[in-house]
Write an enzyme that holds these catalytic residues in place. Sequence first.
Site, PDB file in Angstrom:
ATOM      1  N   TYR A   1       0.875  -1.174   0.000  1.00  0.00           N
ATOM      2  CA  TYR A   1       0.000   0.000   0.000  1.00  0.00           C
ATOM      3  C   TYR A   1       0.916   1.228   0.000  1.00  0.00           C
ATOM      4  CZ  TYR A   1      -3.753  -3.220   1.497  1.00  0.00           C
ATOM      5  OH  TYR A   1      -4.653  -4.243   1.586  1.00  0.00           O
TER       6      TYR A   1
ATOM      7  N   PHE B   1     -13.154  -5.302   1.644  1.00  0.00           N
ATOM      8  CA  PHE B   1     -14.265  -4.537   1.080  1.00  0.00           C
ATOM      9  C   PHE B   1     -15.566  -4.763   1.881  1.00  0.00           C
ATOM     10  CE2 PHE B   1     -12.346  -4.691  -3.545  1.00  0.00           C
ATOM     11  CZ  PHE B   1     -11.363  -3.791  -3.152  1.00  0.00           C
ATOM     12  N   PRO B   2     -15.496  -4.700   3.227  1.00  0.00           N
ATOM     13  CA  PRO B   2     -16.717  -4.929   4.018  1.00  0.00           C
ATOM     14  C   PRO B   2     -17.800  -3.895   3.744  1.00  0.00           C
ATOM     15  CG  PRO B   2     -14.990  -3.959   5.395  1.00  0.00           C
ATOM     16  CD  PRO B   2     -14.340  -4.338   4.085  1.00  0.00           C
TER      17      PRO B   2
ATOM     18  N   PHE C   1     -13.964   0.360  -3.103  1.00  0.00           N
ATOM     19  CA  PHE C   1     -13.800   1.668  -3.747  1.00  0.00           C
ATOM     20  C   PHE C   1     -15.148   2.298  -4.126  1.00  0.00           C
ATOM     21  CE2 PHE C   1      -9.716  -0.486  -4.405  1.00  0.00           C
ATOM     22  CZ  PHE C   1      -8.873   0.460  -3.847  1.00  0.00           C
TER      23      PHE C   1
END
Length: 290
Positions: free
Chosen positions: A63, A213-214, A218
């Site tokens: 990241y 991605f809970p 995005f």
Amino acid sequence: MTLIASAGAFSLGDRTVNRMGYGAMQLAGPGVFGPPKDHAAALAVLREAVAIGVNHIDTSDFYGPHATNQVIHDALHPYPAGLTIVTKVGAVRGADASWNPAMTPADLTRAVHDNLRNLGQEVLDVVNLRVMGEVHAPSESSIEAPFSTLADLQRQGLIRHLGLSNVTSTQVRQARGIAEVVCVQNLYNLAHRADDALIEELAAIGIAYVPFFPLGGFSPLQSSALSEVAAELGATPMQVALAWLLQRAPNILLIPGTSSLVHLRENLNAAELVLPADAIATLNAIGGKP
Ligand SMILES: NC(=O)c1ccc[n+]([C@@H]2O[C@H](COP(=O)([O-])OP(=O)(O)OC[C@H]3O[C@@H](n4cnc5c(N)ncnc54)[C@H](OP(=O)(O)O)[C@@H]3O)[C@@H](O)[C@H]2O)c1
């Protein structure tokens, strides 16, 4: 004061973490590339998360790259006792911000040392092997070679616990034949429920399931049914999406990501939100399940 412990705790090997945690990916620059757009704000989000009781932070040295780990270090080092930082290896970023598989022994060894250096740790708490396959869905392939490399690094004392990301049930079984697996991190939320069976399988053997991605990732989840349930409960749609995951299975640990203090507090407050049965039934229908 939010009581995030109300959502319970779960063990990652010899570490116990609150089920409500924090995912640090959103702290890097746009497209998870480059430094945070506001370094001071990123420090504030991390410090507030820990002040409220978060003791499970998810990250990766890819990241940024490096930038997210460095901001975690700047904000929190020396780390408070009881904080568990979970990182992942298996990819590198191209100069064009692309995400590229990096699973040779040399790649994985370099990635572990990059994480150690940038986080300022002597031993990494938990390292997930992030299998690249398709970007956000697992595909069957042998993970024996890369997972064996991580098991070697664990035997060398550089890693406390191992986990997996973007994997199938078959790959979990293969990895468990090589070393203990404490967590699995795959795409899952109210609207994407391909892993329903895997969650039960892991719950039965005490392995944590950590949805990425809970909140939809995005493009955060949008659903009129979700908004209606939230309005009835006096909560926000994102809080309801997180509370739904918490009630879904006891081995689910949450790592919602945000770069905003307002969103952070909102998300952590979901630890105290209990959903009534009729709301759960409505929410289950979003993913096409009874
Ligand atoms: N293993 C993997 O392959 C993988 C892949 C992706 C992510 N992850 C991990 O999973 C963590 C969670 O995933 P994620 O951060 O990509 O996605 P997410 O938690 O589903 O959603 C993050 C997005 O939702 C927004 N958001 C957060 N809270 C909100 C709120 N209360 N109201 C409105 N919008 C809100 C964020 O924007 P703001 O910043 O504006 O709040 C951001 O755009 C990551 O941080 C990372 O650690 C792992």
